[in-house]
Design a protein around this motif. Sequence first.
Motif, mmCIF file in Angstrom:
data_model
loop_
_atom_site.group_PDB
_atom_site.id
_atom_site.type_symbol
_atom_site.label_atom_id
_atom_site.label_comp_id
_atom_site.label_asym_id
_atom_site.label_seq_id
_atom_site.Cartn_x
_atom_site.Cartn_y
_atom_site.Cartn_z
ATOM 1 N N ALA A 127 -60.499 -101.116 -5.798
ATOM 2 C CA ALA A 127 -59.430 -102.023 -5.354
ATOM 3 C C ALA A 127 -60.050 -103.074 -4.440
ATOM 4 N N GLY A 128 -60.703 -104.050 -5.007
ATOM 5 C CA GLY A 128 -61.409 -105.068 -4.243
ATOM 6 C C GLY A 128 -60.550 -106.271 -3.937
ATOM 7 N N ASP A 129 -61.217 -107.326 -3.474
ATOM 8 C CA ASP A 129 -60.537 -108.575 -3.093
ATOM 9 C C ASP A 129 -59.449 -108.325 -2.053
ATOM 10 N N LYS A 130 -59.754 -107.452 -1.090
ATOM 11 C CA LYS A 130 -58.820 -107.167 -0.007
ATOM 12 C C LYS A 130 -59.409 -107.646 1.311
ATOM 13 N N SER A 131 -58.529 -107.957 2.249
ATOM 14 C CA SER A 131 -58.948 -108.364 3.589
ATOM 15 C C SER A 131 -58.565 -107.284 4.577
ATOM 16 N N VAL A 132 -59.505 -106.972 5.470
ATOM 17 C CA VAL A 132 -59.305 -105.916 6.461
ATOM 18 C C VAL A 132 -59.659 -106.468 7.831
ATOM 19 N N ASP A 180 -63.778 -98.726 10.962
ATOM 20 C CA ASP A 180 -63.876 -98.144 9.616
ATOM 21 C C ASP A 180 -63.516 -99.185 8.562
ATOM 22 N N VAL A 181 -64.339 -99.192 7.524
ATOM 23 C CA VAL A 181 -64.038 -100.037 6.366
ATOM 24 C C VAL A 181 -63.377 -99.156 5.314
ATOM 25 N N VAL A 200 -64.650 -106.292 -0.408
ATOM 26 C CA VAL A 200 -63.718 -106.119 0.705
ATOM 27 C C VAL A 200 -64.128 -107.088 1.809
ATOM 28 N N ARG A 201 -63.217 -107.981 2.199
ATOM 29 C CA ARG A 201 -63.498 -108.957 3.253
ATOM 30 C C ARG A 201 -63.033 -108.389 4.592
ATOM 31 N N VAL A 202 -63.953 -108.337 5.535
ATOM 32 C CA VAL A 202 -63.667 -107.717 6.840
ATOM 33 C C VAL A 202 -63.741 -108.787 7.928
ATOM 34 N N ARG A 203 -62.698 -108.817 8.790
ATOM 35 C CA ARG A 203 -62.707 -109.700 9.963
ATOM 36 C C ARG A 203 -62.744 -108.826 11.207
ATOM 37 N N SER A 204 -63.818 -109.000 11.970
ATOM 38 C CA SER A 204 -64.011 -108.203 13.182
ATOM 39 C C SER A 204 -63.590 -109.022 14.395
#
Length: 656
Positions: free
Chosen positions: A538-543, A551-552, A623-627
């Motif tokens: 389940a890709g193309d998600k933003s976290v 955790d990713v 998976v796009r992650v914003r820290s």
Amino acid sequence: MGASRSTLRALLLVVVTGLVVALPFGWSPAFAVPTLLLDVSAPLSAEGAPVELHITTQLGGPWPGAKAVVNVRGPGAPSAGTGALPLASSYEQNLGDLRGQVDARISVPADKFPGVGGYEIFVDIVAGAQKRMTGSVWLGRVSSLPPTVELAMVLPVAAGVHRDPSGVFVDETIQQAVTPDAGSPGSLYALFTLADRYPKWRMTWAVEPLLLGQIGELSDGFMFRPSGGAETAVEKGTGVAAQATQALDTFRAVSRLESLQIIPMPYASPQMSLVAAKGWPDGFDQVQLGKTQVQSVLQLPAASGGMLSPGLDVTTESLSVFSSASVDYVLADTEVANDLTERPADLSLPVRVRDQENGRLTLLFVSPELRAALAPPWDGGVFAAALADELTGGSRGPFIATPSDEYGWPPADFLREIGDMLGNAPWIQTRTLAEVLSAHPPDSRPVFLSRYGTQVEGFVADAYVKSLGDAQAKAGDFESATDSERAPLNKLRLLLMDAESRYWFVAGVDPKIANLGLAYVRTATDLVAAEFDKVDVAGDKSVIVMGRQGDVPVAVVNKTGYPIKLQLVLAGDGVSFDGGSVREVTLSPQENVFSFPARFVRGRAEVTVSLKSGNTKVDEGVVRVRSISAGSVIPWVAGVGVLLLVGVALLRRRRR
């Protein structure tokens, strides 16, 4: 001008008259030359006896003062080639004036044959200076008091694959096999009728299990699509389907005869040395399924301990496969003996061999001369000459004979010719392979076999094997991912076993046949791809992750309907994973969520999530992650607090 025309007419008249006169005397086109048919009354005869030749032909005109010129070449082996043996003697016999149908006999004196062995006789019928026709025949000469000779004939009963991966038959080979007519080309009844005609002929049949399976499919009703034609259905109990049922019943009845031994071939008759050398996992299954299928379909009381290895090649690697599947003995080419640490002095006797792991197998070496003689154009005289040549070495057998090509059995007339020959030679004792082993048990000390690798001939075969190897690799990756009974593993393995059939890449194979084999390869590959396509990241998600650690989450959807074990691999710039970026996971049906503890160098990162099984990439997503760090959040929080205080103060003032 008039004189020239008169001269031309005169010349034409002479030419035409000459042609008319010459035609009856052999001045005819090539297609009108008569054919000489030559036969010998006893293809296998004893020294001291004359050779009786039978000549038949049809002449288109008179052959005055004809005579037969006989040239005897030999002794030697037919494998030397036609006309290659030395000229031993010549003989002439007057035939008189010949015309029309000719049926003549020639008696060649015994002294024209200088010794025992194989001979090729050439007969020229000549008349005058320009009339000649030639025929030739092979025969064998043996001692006038021959000692007892043991002969074990092994007839392969195999046909290859003749239906596509969906089960639709694409030609009539299997339909012809069940035709209840011994004289029909390709009919099994040519073999079935041998038992009634020659009850004392003891022999062995090596049966291809896949052939029995295809006959069974015919008997259940089948679909048929001829080349370029539309599919037609044949219902169970009708037409060819009924003939298939009858053929199986007859096969079972014949298999119970005491004079006949049945041994199996590996299931789809693959080149076992190739399968073993490539390390494909089907080798054991091919052997084991071959044994059980022949036993169950023919309703034999027990599985045979023997087997025919297609191509007669045995390597140290294939020895291990046969031994692990409880095969006790196989037929082998004499070239295999070159790789024994101790080459036997007499290759007509069984030899026990072993590998480094102490796997053991008995080899029964096939006579190369007799093997070469059992081939088209299926000439009984050639077989007699080859057998006589074998006897010149002093050996009395047991000689093992099997055709050079496993696909297609000898025609009925050839089998009758051999049966009559053996019946007229009481000094030849026919044996089954089991009887050969019983009478000549091998030495209990096995000899080490050091023979490795294999090769296929031709560009088509080489390309086919490469494609098959790629499909095997993908199938291996799929099989390592699951052992669920709900997974189509049996279907996949049967497709690959059919694809491994030696039929697809025998020497000189028709590209159309190879293409049908490639259809099995593609179907197996597509089956693996279709199952893996049911697993999605389940890709193309933003976290959003608070701080530089967090955790990713990774979500994977499994729509196969059964558990599947894969490797989950994460990678990305500016991010590291505390517990490692690779994890072995078992995916339950439907959605699965996994968390990977991570550290982030920057505020944004793209994490690539890959699912793998071995070398096969199942799926991939991002998976796009914003820290968001604490330092960057505090000013915003403070600003919001100030605004809130100002707002509250303004509200209080307004109320006052």
